[in-house]
Design an enzyme around this catalytic site. Sequence first.
Site, PDB file in Angstrom:
ATOM      1  CG  ASP A   1     -20.928  31.229  42.556  1.00 22.40           C
ATOM      2  OD1 ASP A   1     -21.911  30.579  42.154  1.00 22.40           O
ATOM      3  OD2 ASP A   1     -21.028  32.219  43.304  1.00 22.40           O
TER       4      ASP A   1
ATOM      5  CD  GLU B   1     -13.409  38.326  37.600  1.00 22.82           C
ATOM      6  OE1 GLU B   1     -12.882  37.268  37.226  1.00 22.82           O
ATOM      7  OE2 GLU B   1     -14.199  38.399  38.547  1.00 22.82           O
TER       8      GLU B   1
HETATM    9  P1  NAP Z   1     -11.134  31.206  44.193  1.00 22.49           P
HETATM   10  O1  NAP Z   1     -10.092  32.187  44.633  1.00 22.49           O
HETATM   11  O2  NAP Z   1     -11.005  29.780  44.611  1.00 22.49           O
HETATM   12  O3  NAP Z   1     -12.614  31.705  44.611  1.00 22.49           O
HETATM   13  C1  NAP Z   1     -12.994  33.025  44.589  1.00 22.49           C
HETATM   14  C2  NAP Z   1     -14.331  33.217  45.320  1.00 22.49           C
HETATM   15  O4  NAP Z   1     -15.191  33.950  44.442  1.00 22.49           O
HETATM   16  C3  NAP Z   1     -15.069  31.931  45.711  1.00 22.49           C
HETATM   17  O5  NAP Z   1     -15.595  32.106  47.005  1.00 22.49           O
HETATM   18  C4  NAP Z   1     -16.181  31.872  44.681  1.00 22.49           C
HETATM   19  O6  NAP Z   1     -17.338  31.223  45.143  1.00 22.49           O
HETATM   20  C5  NAP Z   1     -16.475  33.349  44.484  1.00 22.49           C
HETATM   21  N1  NAP Z   1     -17.193  33.678  43.254  1.00 22.49           N
HETATM   22  C6  NAP Z   1     -16.955  33.259  41.988  1.00 22.49           C
HETATM   23  N2  NAP Z   1     -17.834  33.826  41.142  1.00 22.49           N
HETATM   24  C7  NAP Z   1     -18.647  34.620  41.883  1.00 22.49           C
HETATM   25  C8  NAP Z   1     -19.742  35.460  41.587  1.00 22.49           C
HETATM   26  N3  NAP Z   1     -20.166  35.651  40.332  1.00 22.49           N
HETATM   27  N4  NAP Z   1     -20.330  36.149  42.604  1.00 22.49           N
HETATM   28  C9  NAP Z   1     -19.896  36.004  43.876  1.00 22.49           C
HETATM   29  N5  NAP Z   1     -18.862  35.216  44.229  1.00 22.49           N
HETATM   30  C10 NAP Z   1     -18.240  34.538  43.236  1.00 22.49           C
HETATM   31  O7  NAP Z   1     -11.166  31.281  42.596  1.00 22.49           O
HETATM   32  P2  NAP Z   1     -12.039  30.474  41.551  1.00 22.49           P
HETATM   33  O8  NAP Z   1     -12.978  29.545  42.271  1.00 22.49           O
HETATM   34  O9  NAP Z   1     -11.122  29.944  40.534  1.00 22.49           O
HETATM   35  O10 NAP Z   1     -12.877  31.675  40.939  1.00 22.49           O
HETATM   36  C11 NAP Z   1     -12.282  32.668  40.145  1.00 22.49           C
HETATM   37  C12 NAP Z   1     -12.939  33.940  40.552  1.00 22.49           C
HETATM   38  O11 NAP Z   1     -12.374  34.357  41.786  1.00 22.49           O
HETATM   39  C13 NAP Z   1     -12.683  35.097  39.616  1.00 22.49           C
HETATM   40  O12 NAP Z   1     -13.593  35.114  38.543  1.00 22.49           O
HETATM   41  C14 NAP Z   1     -12.844  36.289  40.555  1.00 22.49           C
HETATM   42  O13 NAP Z   1     -14.127  36.856  40.464  1.00 22.49           O
HETATM   43  C15 NAP Z   1     -12.676  35.725  41.940  1.00 22.49           C
HETATM   44  N6  NAP Z   1     -11.609  36.439  42.633  1.00 22.49           N
HETATM   45  C16 NAP Z   1     -11.961  37.255  43.640  1.00 22.49           C
HETATM   46  C17 NAP Z   1     -11.011  38.005  44.297  1.00 22.49           C
HETATM   47  C18 NAP Z   1     -11.456  38.913  45.405  1.00 22.49           C
HETATM   48  O14 NAP Z   1     -12.657  38.919  45.742  1.00 22.49           O
HETATM   49  N7  NAP Z   1     -10.549  39.705  45.981  1.00 22.49           N
HETATM   50  C19 NAP Z   1      -9.666  37.929  43.927  1.00 22.49           C
HETATM   51  C20 NAP Z   1      -9.329  37.083  42.886  1.00 22.49           C
HETATM   52  C21 NAP Z   1     -10.319  36.341  42.227  1.00 22.49           C
HETATM   53  P3  NAP Z   1     -17.406  29.641  45.433  1.00 22.49           P
HETATM   54  O15 NAP Z   1     -16.739  29.449  46.761  1.00 22.49           O
HETATM   55  O16 NAP Z   1     -18.875  29.373  45.478  1.00 22.49           O
HETATM   56  O17 NAP Z   1     -16.706  28.920  44.328  1.00 22.49           O
END
Ligand code: NAP
Length: 266
Positions: A45, A123
């Site tokens: 993603d 987001e």
């Molecule tokens: P990352 O820290 O490398 O990955 C964040 C995780 O979020 C990865 O496992 C990614 O899936 C998953 N993800 C992204 N979009 C998603 C969606 N719409 N539904 C479910 N899972 C999703 O960061 P990145 O790859 O640069 O992605 C940025 C995203 O990380 C931000 O948009 C935010 O949503 C997410 N994030 C999450 C948290 C948390 O959950 N505590 C904290 C910070 C940021 P893949 O492994 O398939 O790439």
Amino acid sequence: MKFFIISRSDDLSNDLMATAKAYLEDFGMTWEEDSPDVVLSIGGDGTLLHAFHKYREQLSTVAFVGVHTGHLGFYADWKPIELEKLVLSIAKKEYQVIDYPLLEVSINYQNSNEPSVYLALNESTVKSPDVTLVMDVILNGDHFERFRGDGLCVSTPSGSTAYNKALGGAIIHPSLQAIQLTEMASINNRVFRTVGSPLVLPGHHQCTLKPVKAPDFMVTVDHLQLLHKDVKSIEYKVAKERVRFARFRSFPFWKRVHDSFIDSER
Ligand code: NAP
């Protein structure tokens, strides 16, 4: 038809990219980075988030499709083993286009009339660089609450399964024109009070955040993170633009939720 492929750059994703490119060119399709009709994202993603921002100015003409080379994703929902089938469907144009809502983020500054405007697929979050975030939350022009805590997150329906979910937000079906505001560790006691629940706003509503003290903020838009100084306000609403996905077979959203979070054979 013109196509482009974005890979996460690991060995498997790069191999699949080379295979898909060769197949699609054999079918008479043209590799075109500047103005493709279809963008194939191979990785996760996160890879699709990068693809989305690369083509942010061409959302009305580009259709995205994602292959996952790790676990099942929400945007990357094709398995590597299905690549040939997918390529054949792209070449024969046997797909529908579905579109999902996006979040518009406008950051206004104290000394400028030029806002910075962004589109988020997942987001936007706001945090204070070094102190507790203190911001007034204004809904449709009316003061709603004064937030104190780690930060605030505003997500799209398709982003509701990402950071928003980790914050206790609801999963929202992407057919709904809405945005969701969630809190990160709000301070709640006899003096300070927030609603404490995620808020889901419809398409015609707007959420504005206004600084109370320090005007500098870390603002994320998907994977992008920037320090914004002298912020006057940050406005969030459902964008008029939408993101388009090429849909080749039925894979209902709630089944993706089930397979991602409950149990999966994919
Ligand atoms: P990352 O820290 O490398 O990955 C964040 C995780 O979020 C990865 O496992 C990614 O899936 C998953 N993800 C992204 N979009 C998603 C969606 N719409 N539904 C479910 N899972 C999703 O960061 P990145 O790859 O640069 O992605 C940025 C995203 O990380 C931000 O948009 C935010 O949503 C997410 N994030 C999450 C948290 C948390 O959950 N505590 C904290 C910070 C940021 P893949 O492994 O398939 O790439």
